[in-house]
Design a protein around this motif. Structure first.
Motif, mmCIF file in Angstrom:
data_model
loop_
_atom_site.group_PDB
_atom_site.id
_atom_site.type_symbol
_atom_site.label_atom_id
_atom_site.label_comp_id
_atom_site.label_asym_id
_atom_site.label_seq_id
_atom_site.Cartn_x
_atom_site.Cartn_y
_atom_site.Cartn_z
ATOM 1 N N ARG A 269 7.439 0.464 -6.308
ATOM 2 C CA ARG A 269 7.034 1.580 -6.728
ATOM 3 C C ARG A 269 5.647 2.007 -6.660
ATOM 4 O O ARG A 269 5.413 3.066 -6.644
ATOM 5 C CB ARG A 269 6.934 1.014 -8.472
ATOM 6 N N THR A 270 4.767 0.938 -6.068
ATOM 7 C CA THR A 270 3.447 1.456 -5.629
ATOM 8 C C THR A 270 3.332 2.200 -4.332
ATOM 9 O O THR A 270 2.715 3.442 -4.713
ATOM 10 C CB THR A 270 2.796 -0.031 -5.192
ATOM 11 N N GLY A 271 4.406 2.065 -3.581
ATOM 12 C CA GLY A 271 4.693 3.179 -2.293
ATOM 13 C C GLY A 271 5.206 4.373 -2.956
ATOM 14 O O GLY A 271 4.706 5.313 -2.456
ATOM 15 N N ASP A 272 6.115 4.367 -3.988
ATOM 16 C CA ASP A 272 6.972 5.765 -4.326
ATOM 17 C C ASP A 272 6.063 6.421 -5.019
ATOM 18 O O ASP A 272 6.060 7.633 -5.048
ATOM 19 C CB ASP A 272 8.257 5.125 -4.841
ATOM 20 N N GLU A 273 5.456 5.893 -6.097
ATOM 21 C CA GLU A 273 4.593 6.462 -7.159
ATOM 22 C C GLU A 273 3.335 6.718 -6.710
ATOM 23 O O GLU A 273 2.737 7.618 -7.322
ATOM 24 C CB GLU A 273 5.001 5.792 -8.531
ATOM 25 N N ILE A 274 2.847 5.830 -6.090
ATOM 26 C CA ILE A 274 1.200 6.089 -5.754
ATOM 27 C C ILE A 274 0.937 6.371 -4.442
ATOM 28 O O ILE A 274 0.179 7.223 -4.002
ATOM 29 C CB ILE A 274 0.390 4.754 -6.198
ATOM 30 N N GLY A 275 1.475 5.831 -3.497
ATOM 31 C CA GLY A 275 1.458 6.094 -2.072
ATOM 32 C C GLY A 275 0.291 5.587 -1.329
ATOM 33 O O GLY A 275 -0.317 6.234 -0.325
#
Length: 422
Positions: A269-275
């Motif tokens: 989620r960190t990669g997908d939603e914050i980047g």
């Protein structure tokens, strides 16, 4: 010897700043820019800082702003809050005076109270900020650290008051968990640092401050302060998306790094939603040892953690994961540990940060000898990993990696210990 700036407030709207300098080598005049004089956060009014643009528009609706004007007013507020860095509605000069009055009556854009500011001999600054209780029973405090280096200024931001993880080498882990910080409180640390460093338009950098020679004073954010960011995912996400918004604070997502001890379900989620960039507090190459050093390993073991890293969205040689590894004498610093670390990370675009252990009162560990650290680094470097040894910064003010803990909590523990001894 470090310098201390004690921030004393006679009332919330008229703070006074006094400085004492035990070290004559410190710069002689380090006054704060005028922007730091601001109302102090309270629970009296809902905050606008930390709201998305859509939420700002909804806030405008709540005070009767016509629908056709809401997006425009939200954009104006966004500019004043994050580009100009104002903390007083009266300074928003392109907004009509009656509307400024209405905004001030309904909402808050105040800053936290600065309890103390410490300045290391190496220029590192550590602030102790006080926030409203918000269910905690009394006001809460967190520490935030600014690390100036050639060409960059890194702000180490906290996400929680205290921590649940009890990592045995980390001072924060000895402080009980009190509550999550809100998106407003996470962003407030960035805004306060920029205030104090003169990093907003029309403010001045304190004379003699150690900062990058040109450009912004705060160029990078690392979520490596107090707390586990992924146990406060929604608030951290909201704050970092605002920090990286191109029309506001405008920090590149490549200059924002989130460090986790290994909350595996939230990594994707960190990669997908914050980047943003990802850092992993690894510190051991065997589950039995990591269970002790980083107890969350008992829930998500090394294999699960590294599998999540291999699947991190956007991972590439241009977007590597940083693995943090604290060097503990006789614990995790052997040549075999170095070889096993290389083996574990095979196939993951990564770099390794070796962190000499930073001691704190009551810690049971010692820092590895320098020769041992260099030999360890040689092994991982020969394997193709960029493995800088992170030179300790701010040790004299307990601002280095693993040393953060709110000063009031230190005093309460000292009082408890004194009572026990009596």
């Amino acid at each position: 010897m470090a310098m201390t700036l004690d921030i004393a407030r006679d009332n919330p709207n008229a703070p006074s700043v006094t400085a004492s300098r035990p070290d004559a080598a410190q710069p002689a005049n380090d006054q704060a820019p005028a922007a730091v004089i601001a109302p102090v956060m309270s629970e009296d009014k809902p905050p606008l800082i930390g709201l998305s643009r859509e939420e700002l528009a909804d806030a405008m609706a709540s005070i009767g702003i016509p629908e056709k004007q809401r997006r425009m007013r939200a954009s104006q507020l966004w500019h004043w809050l994050y580009v100009r860095g104002v903390s007083d509605f009266s300074l928003m000069t392109n907004i009509a005076k009656d509307l400024r009055t209405k905004l001030a009556e309904a909402f808050s854009i105040a800053r936290p109270e600065i309890v103390s500011e410490l300045i290391s001999v190496d220029g590192t600054r550590k602030w102790l900020f006080r926030f409203p209780a918000r269910g905690a029973g009394r006001p809460v405090e967190v520490e935030t650290v600014y690390i100036p280096e050639e060409g960059r200024g890194t702000l180490c931001v906290s996400s929680q008051v205290g921590c649940t993880l009890t990592c045995t080498f980390c001072h924060t882990g000895t402080q009980r968990m009190v509550r999550n910080l809100t998106s407003e409180e996470i962003l407030a640390q960035v805004l306060m640092a920029r205030d104090r460093l003169g990093d907003f338009p029309d403010t001045n950098t304190p004379q003699g401050a150690i900062v990058p020679s040109e450009g912004r004073m705060v160029t990078n954010i690392v979520m490596m302060g107090m707390g586990e960011p992924l146990y406060n995912f929604e608030n951290v996400k909201k704050a970092l998306l605002i920090a990286s918004d191109g029309d506001g604070l405008s920090l590149s997502k490549r200059r924002i790094t989130l460090s986790t001890s290994g909350v595996v379900p939230e990594i994707a989620r960190t990669g997908d939603e914050i980047g943003c960039m990802l850092a992993i507090s690894l510190h051991a190459v065997r589950d039995d040892l990591r269970d002790v050093l980083v107890p969350i390993n008992k829930k998500w073991a090394i294999k699960e953690l590294l599998d999540a890293c291999r699947a991190y969205p956007g991972l590439s040689n241009a977007k590597r994961i940083t693995f943090e590894y604290v060097m503990l004498k006789g614990v995790n610093d052997s040549n075999q540990d170095a070889l096993d670390l290389v083996r574990l990370l095979k196939g993951i675009p990564a770099k390794i940060n070796l962190i000499p252990f930073n001691p704190w009162p009551g810690s049971e560990y010692e820092c590895s000898d320098w020769d041992r650290i260099e030999e360890f680094a040689d092994i991982v470097n020969r394997a193709g990993y960029a493995s800088p040894i992170r030179t300790p910064r701010g040790r004299d003010i307990f601002a280095a990696c693993g040393q953060l803990k709110s000063a009031s909590e230190r005093m309460r523990k000292k009082d408890r210990d004194a009572g026990t001894a009596a």
